[in-house]
Design an enzyme around this catalytic site. Structure first.
Site, short mmCIF file in Angstrom:
data_model
loop_
_atom_site.label_atom_id
_atom_site.label_comp_id
_atom_site.label_asym_id
_atom_site.label_seq_id
_atom_site.Cartn_x
_atom_site.Cartn_y
_atom_site.Cartn_z
N LYS A 131 5.76 -6.06 -0.78
CA LYS A 131 4.16 -6.64 -1.12
C LYS A 131 4.00 -5.82 -2.65
O LYS A 131 3.26 -6.49 -3.22
CB LYS A 131 3.28 -5.99 -0.05
N ARG A 132 4.68 -4.89 -2.85
CA ARG A 132 4.51 -4.02 -4.10
C ARG A 132 4.67 -5.05 -5.11
O ARG A 132 4.00 -4.91 -6.17
CB ARG A 132 5.33 -2.91 -4.21
#
Length: 468
Positions: free
Chosen positions: A253-254
């Site tokens: 997700k980063r």
RNA sequence: GGCCCGGUGGUCAAGCGGUUAAGACACGGCCCUUUCAAGGCUGUAACACGGGUUCGAGUCCCGUCCGGGUCACCA
């Protein structure tokens, strides 16, 4: 892998655990399995690995199915749910226990933790020491009678030696069985662990080829041992490298959107994402990168998958998306755009079809059509900064609409009128045309002005020229 | 740390003992042009390092370094 592809019926599978949306990495391995099965006229099956009640959620499972369908990964069989197959696992547990290939382990979590701590202190690898395998029959009976909970462990044969397989993508891989301990097959609550369930499922479902992420390499020798204990033939294994983010760490997700549905919502074509994912970390024809699904099915070969992890490059995705949008017939592209227009409260009209060829070149995603050309949907269009500047110039417009109205509505005639008009008023075309563009579209950039006007409804254009 | 898998331009990648080391994306320039794109042409840019083997190594072997994965009664 040149094996018995013709002799046996190929069956591949994708087995996600419903603990979140469909990750692009998962989508890619699903896609490889899909391509492989389709290439050989085999079966692609879907299995939901929901044996972890803590993390598994039905809504995630549903979302994964939706994403797979959207991407075009239609499965031929399933979805099966591991949670509904508990009785099958029990059957085999019993068999292994009876044959002495597995044993009950009564160790508690605390006891195991203590053991590991000791091993760590001595600088030894933390492995189960097999103490429960040395329990006598009486000791076992006694604990059973006391109702002590137990897990079931596989008894790894002492003399097993090197465990090896010829990986479909990586080639020969081997590991010494001394690296493995007697791992758990069945938890004390009676549920099977991942490795055990996978082997039983893959075998009983007739899976012949397993393509999965390379994070599963350490699991493979364990699974091979289970196949051997059950006296089953192992399938072919293939381990595909991970997908990395810009910073070369595992994609998460980063790094931005990792869920397939996020790409759908952003306006990517499923065929484009399919193409991109199939090509990420692989190469089928050195001279091409844009493929249809059918072409990918024909060209796919696990051997063509690279050996190292690949960085997810959004720029390339945009490019592939653009190419696929260009490949679509305008009538089809309009349909794909429709939901994005409606999301903004706009309706697609028949004449919008004429704008497609003019705008597709500058669209990166389906969403862009509406962003780039809001002026064809409403008179209340946005005016960009440069256009605002142009509009302050207050150049002449009187009579122009009437002149245009009197001419044929095609690019050539429109251009002729515009040029003549500018000349009559003593304005340079370079100065006048951008102004007209701003008046009718509120934009300082866009398609060829005359072709744009031709594609727009005549009354819409004249209305705006008069209004200003 | 043990074990496993890797390492060609910024990114994706051809290459499979002898090449001027492809191509694509991205980036820069030029052309085209009313603008922005698209398109055409063009430019910058790579074999992680050190030893071998060989007439010859990005290609084979070993070591080093670096990256990733995995070491659960998660999957």
């Amino acid at each position: 892998m040149s094996v018995n592809n013709n002799a046996t019926h190929i069956k591949t599978r994708f087995a996600p655990s419903p603990t979140g949306y469909l990750h692009v990495g998962g989508a890619r391995t699903a896609l490889f399995n899909y391509l492989f099965a389709k290439k050989f006229g085999g079966t692609f099956l879907l299995r939901i690995e929901d044996t972890d009640p803590e993390r598994s959620k039905p809504e995630y499972s549903e979302q994964i199915l939706i994403s797979m369908k959207w991407l075009g990964l239609d499965w031929d069989e399933g979805p099966y749910h591991q949670s509904e197959r508990m009785h099958i696992y029990q059957q085999y547990t019993q068999k292994l226990l009876e044959e002495g290939k597995a044993y009950r382990c009564f160790c508690t979590t605390e006891e195991l933790e203590q053991m590991r701590e000791q091993q760590r202190q001595q600088g030894l690898p933390t492995r189960y020491d097999g103490r429960c395998s040395r329990l006598t029959q009486e000791e076992i009976e006694e604990r059973l009678k006391k109702g002590m909970p137990f897990a079931v462990r596989l008894k790894v044969p002492q003399d097993r030696g090197i465990i090896a397989w010829d990986d479909m993508v990586k080639g020969h891989i081997e590991i010494n069985s001394s690296e493995l301990d007697d791992f758990i097959l069945v938890r004390s609550d009676g549920t099977p662990t991942y490795n055990f369930a996978v082997v039983i499922d893959d075998h009983t479902m007739g899976v012949t080829h397993v393509l999965r992420g390379e994070d599963h390499i350490p699991n493979t020798p364990k699974q091979i041992l289970i196949y051997e204990a059950l006296d089953w033939e192992t399938p072919e294994f293939g381990h595909v490298p991970m997908i990395l983010g810009k910073d070369k760490t595992k994609l998460s997700k980063r790094h931005g959107a990792v869920g397939v549905e996020a790409y759908r919502d952003e306006g990517f074509l499923p065929e484009a994402l399919f193409n991109f994912l199939a090509l990420l970390g692989a190469s089928y024809d050195p001279d091409r990168e844009v493929y249809t699904k059918q072409e990918l099915i024909e060209l796919f070969d696990p051997k063509k998958i690279g050996l190292h992890p690949a960085v997810f490059d959004p720029d390339k995705l945009y490019y592939i998306n653009r190419e696929h949008m260009k490949m679509l017939p305008p009538e089809e592209l309009v349909e794909r755009i429709r939901p994005f227009a409606e999301a903004k409260g706009f309706q697609i009209e028949p004449y919008h079809l004429r704008l497609i060829p003019l705008l597709v070149e500058r669209m990166h995603t389906l969403k862009d059509f509406v962003e780039l050309a809001d002026y064809i949907f409403t008179d209340d269009f946005t005016v960009d900064e440069k256009a605002q500047e142009l509009l302050t110039k207050d150049l002449p417009l009187e009579g122009l609409a009437e002149q245009l109205d009197a001419t044929a509505w095609d690019a050539d005639h429109i251009e002729a009128v515009l040029r003549q008009y500018a000349q009559d008023k003593g304005i340079k075309p370079r100065e006048y045309f951008p102004f007209i563009r701003a008046v009718i579209s509120g934009k300082s950039v866009g398609p060829s002005l005359f072709h744009l006007m031709e594609a727009m409804p005549k009354d819409m254009v004249l209305r705006r020229l008069k209004k200003s």
